[in-house]
Design a protein around this motif. Structure first.
Motif, short mmCIF file in Angstrom:
data_model
loop_
_atom_site.label_atom_id
_atom_site.label_comp_id
_atom_site.label_asym_id
_atom_site.label_seq_id
_atom_site.Cartn_x
_atom_site.Cartn_y
_atom_site.Cartn_z
N ASP A 60 -46.38 -52.67 92.32
CA ASP A 60 -47.07 -51.49 92.84
C ASP A 60 -48.52 -51.40 92.40
O ASP A 60 -49.26 -50.50 92.83
N TYR A 61 -48.97 -52.33 91.56
CA TYR A 61 -50.38 -52.32 91.15
C TYR A 61 -51.19 -53.36 91.92
O TYR A 61 -52.37 -53.55 91.66
N GLY A 62 -50.51 -54.06 92.84
CA GLY A 62 -51.23 -55.04 93.64
C GLY A 62 -51.28 -56.42 93.01
O GLY A 62 -52.01 -57.29 93.47
N HIS A 63 -50.51 -56.64 91.93
CA HIS A 63 -50.44 -57.97 91.34
C HIS A 63 -49.27 -58.71 91.95
O HIS A 63 -48.25 -58.11 92.29
N ALA A 64 -49.42 -60.03 92.05
CA ALA A 64 -48.35 -60.81 92.65
C ALA A 64 -47.72 -61.74 91.62
O ALA A 64 -48.40 -62.24 90.73
N HIS A 65 -46.41 -61.91 91.74
CA HIS A 65 -45.69 -62.79 90.82
C HIS A 65 -44.87 -63.73 91.65
O HIS A 65 -44.13 -63.29 92.52
N LYS A 66 -44.99 -65.03 91.34
CA LYS A 66 -44.24 -65.97 92.15
C LYS A 66 -43.29 -66.80 91.31
O LYS A 66 -43.58 -67.15 90.17
N GLY A 67 -42.14 -67.12 91.89
CA GLY A 67 -41.18 -67.98 91.23
C GLY A 67 -39.91 -68.01 92.05
O GLY A 67 -39.87 -67.44 93.14
N THR A 68 -38.90 -68.68 91.54
CA THR A 68 -37.63 -68.59 92.24
C THR A 68 -37.05 -67.23 91.86
O THR A 68 -37.48 -66.60 90.89
N HIS A 69 -36.08 -66.84 92.61
CA HIS A 69 -35.45 -65.54 92.35
C HIS A 69 -34.96 -65.47 90.89
O HIS A 69 -35.23 -64.52 90.17
N ASP A 70 -34.27 -66.52 90.47
CA ASP A 70 -33.71 -66.53 89.11
C ASP A 70 -34.80 -66.42 88.06
O ASP A 70 -34.68 -65.65 87.11
N GLU A 71 -35.87 -67.16 88.26
CA GLU A 71 -36.97 -67.11 87.29
C GLU A 71 -37.52 -65.70 87.19
O GLU A 71 -37.73 -65.17 86.10
N LEU A 72 -37.75 -65.09 88.37
CA LEU A 72 -38.36 -63.76 88.37
C LEU A 72 -37.45 -62.72 87.71
O LEU A 72 -37.91 -61.87 86.96
N VAL A 73 -36.16 -62.80 88.01
CA VAL A 73 -35.24 -61.84 87.43
C VAL A 73 -35.30 -61.91 85.91
O VAL A 73 -35.28 -60.90 85.21
N MET A 74 -35.42 -63.15 85.42
CA MET A 74 -35.42 -63.34 83.98
C MET A 74 -36.72 -62.86 83.34
O MET A 74 -36.72 -62.30 82.26
N THR A 75 -37.85 -63.11 84.05
CA THR A 75 -39.12 -62.92 83.36
C THR A 75 -39.83 -61.63 83.75
O THR A 75 -40.73 -61.19 83.05
N ASN A 76 -39.48 -61.04 84.88
CA ASN A 76 -40.29 -59.91 85.34
C ASN A 76 -39.46 -58.64 85.40
O ASN A 76 -38.58 -58.46 86.23
N ARG A 77 -39.81 -57.75 84.55
CA ARG A 77 -39.07 -56.50 84.42
C ARG A 77 -39.17 -55.66 85.72
O ARG A 77 -38.18 -55.12 86.22
N ASP A 78 -40.40 -55.60 86.25
CA ASP A 78 -40.62 -54.82 87.48
C ASP A 78 -39.78 -55.34 88.64
O ASP A 78 -39.23 -54.58 89.42
N TYR A 79 -39.74 -56.67 88.73
CA TYR A 79 -38.97 -57.28 89.82
C TYR A 79 -37.50 -56.90 89.66
O TYR A 79 -36.83 -56.52 90.62
N HIS A 80 -37.07 -56.98 88.45
CA HIS A 80 -35.68 -56.62 88.14
C HIS A 80 -35.40 -55.18 88.59
O HIS A 80 -34.42 -54.89 89.27
N ASP A 81 -36.30 -54.28 88.19
CA ASP A 81 -36.12 -52.87 88.55
C ASP A 81 -36.17 -52.66 90.06
O ASP A 81 -35.41 -51.87 90.62
N PHE A 82 -37.12 -53.37 90.68
CA PHE A 82 -37.28 -53.25 92.14
C PHE A 82 -35.98 -53.63 92.85
O PHE A 82 -35.49 -52.92 93.73
N LEU A 83 -35.39 -54.74 92.45
CA LEU A 83 -34.13 -55.18 93.05
C LEU A 83 -33.03 -54.16 92.77
O LEU A 83 -32.23 -53.84 93.66
N HIS A 84 -33.06 -53.67 91.58
CA HIS A 84 -32.04 -52.71 91.18
C HIS A 84 -32.08 -51.47 92.09
O HIS A 84 -31.06 -51.03 92.62
N GLU A 85 -33.32 -50.97 92.31
CA GLU A 85 -33.52 -49.83 93.22
C GLU A 85 -32.94 -50.13 94.60
O GLU A 85 -32.24 -49.33 95.18
N HIS A 86 -33.27 -51.34 95.07
CA HIS A 86 -32.86 -51.70 96.42
C HIS A 86 -31.37 -51.89 96.54
O HIS A 86 -30.77 -51.54 97.55
#
Ligand code: CTP
Ligand code: MG
Length: 584
Positions: free
Chosen positions: A555-581
């Motif tokens: 939501d701040y306009g930063h982008a994070h790239k990786g495989t789904h598994d990588e992102l879930v492990m390393t990115n808290r926001d991504y984790h939360d975003f998926l959780h919301e969805h």
């Protein structure tokens, strides 16, 4: 030189042979008009003379026959010049046609900011009403100018003949001329501003119409017909007022001109009659002056009209040029490096903002995309997913940072060649009037029937098309009104696939395909179009199964790239975003 004059000269140069024929035609037609009363004057004077001094004319019939021959010659010439107005109308059409193509071409190369500023209805008005209606550009360039030239040459020819016969009477007869110029000077400015206001009102109404009809479903679903009617009433009201003031001014002008005409005629009858009685001029000359003057009055009054219609046409020219010269930061040039193959893509510290809204959407975006990679862009609504795609397509330009496509800086790429190998299915699909098949084939007119069938099959359209009344020959309305949003988008997917793109971009296909069909789509793409890179925007998490990587925009306009598994492990926001969805 005045820019409008320059504009006109350029246009005339492009049609120089037609213009030359027009000049010749015009001079010939004026000469014929002048010759007729002159032959009459000769006849009157001859008959008068024969009657007064018969001893000077032993064979009067020979003289009479000579004048009759002159009449016959004039008659023949008149027949030829009779085609003149017809030719003039034809030249108007030529100008209209070439100008419309010229400006249309410019407009199709504009970027989205242009279309934010100019509404569709407004553009349509400028390309139709401004160009072809009666006192507007194309009329002015052909009929307007040449009618004035016709008037001018007629006046000049008459004056030459009149002066050579009697200078004193000529001077007396042309006295009202300066008076008319004064009248014109005072009224023209006012007419100009009124005219411009009127044109704006017309554009406004067309916009209003375009908006209400293209959005008719929205209008109806919000039960806001009454509100729209009121909007429209107001717009019509404004147009009525401005139109009325143009009409009023025109009426006053023509009244003034009529009186000038009247006084000029009385003048000739008085002075000419007096001189004829005193024997200073012949009866034929009196006739000639009276006829020439009544012949001249109208063209003389018509000449100022040239300035009036010129001013109107200049407003229209400005309105067209305003569109042509509207800065387009993406000139869609055909120059630059051609790309043949998609060899990957990279963003380096890319920033994007929309200054009109004062928002900074993307901040320091960095990512790479490999040639055959399939990448999903995820992020909340309005985070800038579509903007990333628009950056790649060169539709918007970054504020800073660098985008490379196949290793070439996007700034230096021939955008057309890029768009040849990339296919894009927009979030809001739009179809053109025509059949379903035409809409799909649009992207690749050389595609074989087999390719076409393959594209509709992969886009999961085959069964659906069977249900349409005329199969794939079914016409879709101007905006595909008769189709569902999902059907429209699947047609645009087929349109994208038939290009055999090396990079396929799908902007939010969630609405057009249910989970089951989406799975079929991806399996079919894998089978029928292997090695196609893809960028997909989706709101459905199941899409994750068909892609290699994820680009998550927070939501701040930063982008994070990786495989789904990588992102879930390393990115808290991504984790939360998926959780919301997932909760939804
Ligand atoms: N925006 C804008 N002017 C544009 C396009 C977009 O001001 N011509 C703004 C939008 O209002 C939004 C932001 O830029 O706040 C990002 O827009 P977009 O990239 O379209 O967002 P998406 O992530 O694609 O949103 P959605 O999921 O709704 O499609
Ligand atoms: Mg979007």
């Amino acid at each position: 030189m005045n820019k409008h004059i320059k504009w006109l000269l350029t246009q005339y140069k492009s049609q120089k042979y037609f213009v030359l024929i027009m000049v010749i035609f015009t001079l010939a037609s004026s000469a014929v008009q002048i010759a007729y009363p002159y032959a009459f004057k000769r006849m009157i004077d001859l008959l008068n003379d024969v009657w007064a001094n018969p001893e000077l004319y032993p064979t009067p019939m020979v003289e009479v026959n000579r004048i009759i021959m002159l009449f016959l010659a004039i008659g023949a010439a008149q027949f030829l010049t009779g085609f003149y107005p017809c030719f003039r109308a034809w030249v108007n059409l030529r100008f209209e046609h070439s100008l419309r193509i010229f400006y249309f071409d410019h407009i199709t190369r504009k970027d989205y900011r242009f279309f934010q500023k100019f509404r569709t209805g407004d553009i349509v008005t400028r390309l139709t009403d401004d160009l072809s209606e009666f006192p507007k550009i194309s009329w002015f360039m052909g009929s307007g100018i040449f009618r004035a030239f016709n008037s001018f040459s007629l006046i000049m020819f008459s004056l030459i003949v009149m002066f050579s016969i009697n200078a004193k009477l000529t001077l007396l007869s042309i006295m009202p001329l300066p008076l008319m110029m004064v009248v014109f000077y005072f009224t023209s400015e006012k007419l100009y501003t009124n005219f411009e206001r009127n044109q704006r009102a017309i554009s406004n109404i067309n916009n209003q119409l375009e908006m209400s009809f293209s959005g008719i479903r929205i209008v109806k679903s919000f039960v806001s017909e009454a509100k729209y009617n009121r909007f429209f009433d107001e717009a019509l009201d404004r147009r009525f007022k401005t139109e009325m003031s143009v009409v009023k001014l025109n009426a006053i002008l023509s009244l003034i001109y009529q009186y000038i005409d009247y006084f000029a005629q009385i003048g000739v009858i008085m002075f000419g009659g007096y001189m004829a009685v005193k024997g200073e001029i012949t009866v034929g000359t009196f006739f000639l002056f009276y006829t020439y003057l009544s012949m001249m009055i109208y063209p003389l009054l018509d000449l100022p009209q040239l300035f009036v219609s010129g001013k109107q046409a200049f407003v229209n020219i400005d309105r067209l040029d305003e569109m042509k010269d509207h800065p387009s930061f993406n000139p869609e040039t055909q120059v630059g490096h051609e790309v043949q193959r998609f060899e990957g893509l990279s963003f380096e510290k890319v920033n994007l903002s929309y200054p009109e809204k004062g928002i900074h959407v993307l901040r320091d975006i960095d990512f790479d995309l490999l040639p055959n990679e399939k990448m999903l862009i995820l992020g909340s609504t309005g985070c800038g997913k579509t903007s990333v795609v628009n950056l790649i397509l060169g539709i918007v330009k970054p504020d800073s940072g660098k985008i490379t496509f196949s290793g070439i800086d996007l700034e230096k790429i021939n955008i057309k060649s890029l768009r040849d190998i990339v296919a894009y299915v927009p979030q809001e699909p739009s179809l053109f009037s025509g059949t379903i098949k035409e809409n799909i084939m649009l992207a690749n007119t050389d595609a074989s029937e087999e390719e076409y069938q393959k594209a509709i099959r992969v886009a999961q359209l085959t069964d659906e098309i069977e249900l349409f009344p005329q199969k794939d020959e079914t016409h879709v309305g101007q905006r595909g009104l008769s189709l569902s949003g999902g059907q429209k988008q699947r047609i645009t997917i087929a349109r994208a696939l038939i290009k055999r793109p090396q990079l396929l971009i799908l902007d939010d296909i969630t609405a057009s395909l249910d989970a089951e069909n989406e799975e079929k789509l991806w399996l079919d793409i894998e089978k029928e179009y292997p090695n196609t890179g893809a960028i997909v925007i989706s709101h459905r998490l199941s899409t994750l199964r068909y892609v290699d990587t994820v680009l998550y925009i927070d939501d701040y306009g930063h982008a994070h790239k990786g495989t789904h598994d990588e992102l879930v492990m390393t990115n808290r926001d991504y984790h939360d975003f998926l959780h919301e969805h997932l909760k939804k």
